[in-house]
Design an enzyme around this catalytic site. Structure first.
Site, PDB file in Angstrom:
ATOM      1  N   GLU A  49       0.813  -1.228   0.000  1.00 35.90           N
ATOM      2  CA  GLU A  49       0.000   0.000   0.000  1.00 35.90           C
ATOM      3  C   GLU A  49       0.844   1.274   0.000  1.00 35.90           C
ATOM      4  OE1 GLU A  49      -2.721  -3.130   1.876  1.00 35.90           O
ATOM      5  OE2 GLU A  49      -0.595  -2.559   2.054  1.00 35.90           O
ATOM      6  N   PHE A 111     -10.226  -7.096  15.985  1.00 36.27           N
ATOM      7  CA  PHE A 111      -9.172  -7.561  15.091  1.00 36.27           C
ATOM      8  C   PHE A 111      -8.814  -6.482  14.049  1.00 36.27           C
ATOM      9  CE2 PHE A 111      -8.182  -9.931  11.063  1.00 36.27           C
ATOM     10  CZ  PHE A 111      -6.921 -10.400  11.449  1.00 36.27           C
ATOM     11  N   GLN A 112      -7.545  -6.160  13.967  1.00 35.48           N
ATOM     12  CA  GLN A 112      -6.993  -5.174  13.035  1.00 35.48           C
ATOM     13  C   GLN A 112      -7.460  -3.739  13.316  1.00 35.48           C
ATOM     14  OE1 GLN A 112      -7.806  -6.757   9.010  1.00 35.48           O
ATOM     15  NE2 GLN A 112      -5.717  -7.567   9.002  1.00 35.48           N
ATOM     16  N   VAL A 381      15.686   9.227  -2.889  1.00 39.99           N
ATOM     17  CA  VAL A 381      16.312  10.108  -1.907  1.00 39.99           C
ATOM     18  C   VAL A 381      17.663   9.511  -1.503  1.00 39.99           C
ATOM     19  CG1 VAL A 381      16.162  10.866   0.496  1.00 39.99           C
ATOM     20  CG2 VAL A 381      14.223  11.177  -1.046  1.00 39.99           C
ATOM     21  N   PHE A 466      24.491   8.099   1.106  1.00 40.60           N
ATOM     22  CA  PHE A 466      24.318   9.449   1.622  1.00 40.60           C
ATOM     23  C   PHE A 466      24.402   9.458   3.157  1.00 40.60           C
ATOM     24  CE2 PHE A 466      22.296  13.611   2.185  1.00 40.60           C
ATOM     25  CZ  PHE A 466      22.906  14.318   1.163  1.00 40.60           C
TER      26      PHE A 466
END
Length: 577
Positions: A49, A111-112, A381, A466
């Site tokens: 997602e 639940f969830q 990035v 980086f």
């Protein structure tokens, strides 16, 4: 009977939405089934997602139109959050449909169970829970209108059973699209701005993302003021091309000429920029800031005058009030410095006599030279952003998008999914870091499954590069940043994606040409130098101290070979070429 889910689909259809990015789940079934039964909106499947939200953000960035992503209850929509932060901070209109547990169970630890309307509040301009069917479609329309007018994320939280409930109905609203308005300051404020700029001897312009669509006006005011134009990263694609006043970028990713043009001015004109680094603003200059959002004014540096307005509209109103400046001394000095700085950077972006490892500057330069004239470039990035900002050439048709405000790893590939989904015939190039690619590696399967011809160029330096530079600057020995990578080209080929690995500079151009010409997705795994330095244009005494400490600590820890590699990559190469 028309249910709530069908009503939602009808309204987003009217708004021009063509696809919804997401991952199915039981609480979302009513919504996905309504999409299944229409031929106007596609369900754009992803493997995570987070990628759905990134993809929606990229499409919204490129089109300027509302896009949609969706997640099922609990963990499903929770995964959206990083991509939604990115979209909201990039100021692009995204609607997130967050399915919820059954309404009767909310508050029971079901639940969830999560509380999405609380979780998403900070990364949105509007968030609301739909408790009863009668709230829709009004809440949806408010959410969509807020997203397009405030240019941000709107979240509508819907319990799974509400999707299937009978729609309460409502008089149909006009399609929800962004309005077009002329926005400029009042006459009195324009007069004050003109006075400051006319009286200044050396004016410099700093432009950001708010200059989109105002290229002509920025050049007009630069000519009148004889002002060098510096751009922030998000202004690069809108200001750099066909610009005789361009002196490059400033900031941690920029180079010396942009910094110098700002530091040496006595008046700074900020145009549509939220450039965040206070230490790069001029220490002695009057500041005039133009922004469409009044709350932005003075947020980064103290201003002498803040103007609320669209950049193009404001310049149009300001130009007649400005004197035609004759002296070019400040402009010519800045341009001369830019030419020198640009030459120094370009000298680093070469084949280096086919020596290994490949310098990442050379990779970025070749990508720019070989890509199409309307390519969409999306760097991860980290170090890919540095090389993209310094070596990709813009022309007014190309786009450069990324997580430039939120600054999250792993954005390149999922952003590319959204860009390519919206523009299937346009070349989309993801400049992926090896760390970023690994973080959302499963989205390579999305690229294959959806048959998206994304071109992925991997800067494979076997490190979180980086982060290593940041550690060096702070005086820390590199730790926890090494990446034991596979041959990414072999993995791509195993997935059914064209893959090629490049270790020799002489092989790079042909590999990129082959990938760019390939009819389908392609990945080029480029083994690049791990110890390449990207030095900002202004270095603090603390950073110098930190780098010295890094060298001492590295030797004392028995890892002096790192310093040899560092010198070979960045010093000896320059001395003996």
């Amino acid at each position: 009977m028309t249910n709530v889910a069908e009503t939602i689909v009808e309204i987003i259809e009217d708004a021009g939405v063509e696809r919804v990015y997401g991952l199915p789940g039981d609480s979302l079934n009513g919504f996905t089934d309504a999409i299944r039964r229409t031929d106007k909106i596609a369900w754009q499947h992803v493997r995570h997602e987070e990628a759905a939200a990134f993809a929606a953000a990229a499409e919204a960035t490129l089109t300027g139109e509302l896009t949609v992503c969706a997640g099922s209850c609990g963990p499903g929509n929770l995964h959206l959050i990083n991509g939604l932060y990115d979209a909201n901070r990039s100021r692009v209109p995204v609607l997130a449909i967050a399915a919820h547990i059954p309404a009767s169970e909310i508050g029971s630890g079901y639940f969830q169970e999560t509380h999405p309307q609380e979780l998403f509040r900070e990364c949105s301009v509007y968030t609301e829970l739909v408790s009863v069917p009668e709230q829709l479609p009004r809440v949806l329309e408010i959410a969509m209108r807020t997203a397009v007018e405030k240019r941000g994320v709107a979240v509508v939280v819907v319990p799974g059973e509400v999707f299937l409930a009978e729609s309460a109905g409502r008089k149909k609203s006009a399609p929800i699209r962004a309005t077009q308005s002329v926005v400029r300051p009042g006459e009195h404020e324009l007069g004050i701005a003109a006075q400051i700029l006319n009286e200044a001897k050396r004016v410099t312009i700093l432009g950001g993302a708010g200059t989109e669509g105002a290229h002509r006006q920025v050049l007009q005011i630069a000519e009148k003021l004889k002002a060098p134009v510096v751009h922030a990263l998000r202004g690069k694609e809108f200001l750099e091309y066909d610009n005789p006043y361009d002196v490059g970028m400033t900031g941690l990713l920029g180079f010396s000429s942009g910094y110098r043009a700002m530091e040496s001015c006595d008046a700074l004109l900020m145009l549509g920029t939220d450039f965040p680094y206070q230490q790069f603003y001029p220490s002695k200059a009057q500041v005039v800031q133009v922004d469409i959002r009044g709350e932005q004014l003075g947020r980064r540096t103290p201003v002498d005058l803040g103007l609320v307005g669209d950049v193009g509209d404001t310049i149009e109103a300001l130009l007649p009030r400005l004197d035609d400046r004759t002296s070019r001394r400040h402009l010519d000095s800045s341009l001369k410095h830019y030419t020198k700085a640009r030459k120094g950077l370009d000298e680093l972006a070469d084949n280096d006599h086919n020596r290994q490892p490949i310098h990442p500057q050379y990779v970025a330069r070749l990508v720019s030279e070989l890509a199409s004239n309307d390519a969409v470039f999306i760097p991860d990035v980290g170090s890919p952003v540095v090389w993209a900002s310094r070596y990709l050439t813009m022309n007014g048709r190309r786009r450069l998008i990324g997580s430039f405000s939120h600054g999250t790893m792993a954005n390149a590939l999922p952003h590319a999914i959204g860009a390519q989904s919206a523009f299937p015939d346009r070349q989309v190039v993801a400049l992926a870091g090896d760390g970023g690619l690994g973080m959302l590696f499963g989205e390579l399967l999305t690229v294959r499954q959806n048959k998206l011809p994304v071109k992925i160029v991997v800067f494979n330096n076997s490190s979180l590069n980086f982060v290593e530079v940041e550690m060096k600057a702070a005086g820390f020995v590199n730790y926890g940043t090494h990446l034991d990578n596979p041959n990414f080209a072999d993995v791509a080929n195993a997935m059914g994606i064209h893959g090629r690995r490049v270790e020799q500079p002489d092989d790079l151009e042909s590999a990129l040409r082959e990938a760019f010409d390939h009819d389908g997705p392609a990945l080029v795994d480029v083994v690049t130098a791990q110890q390449e330095l990207s030095i900002p244009p202004a270095i603090s005494a603390q950073q110098v101290k930190g780098f010295t400490l890094y060298a001492l600590r590295t030797i004392m820890s028995g890892r002096g070979d790192e310093l040899v590699d560092l010198a070979d990559t960045n010093v000896f190469r320059r001395l003996f070429d």
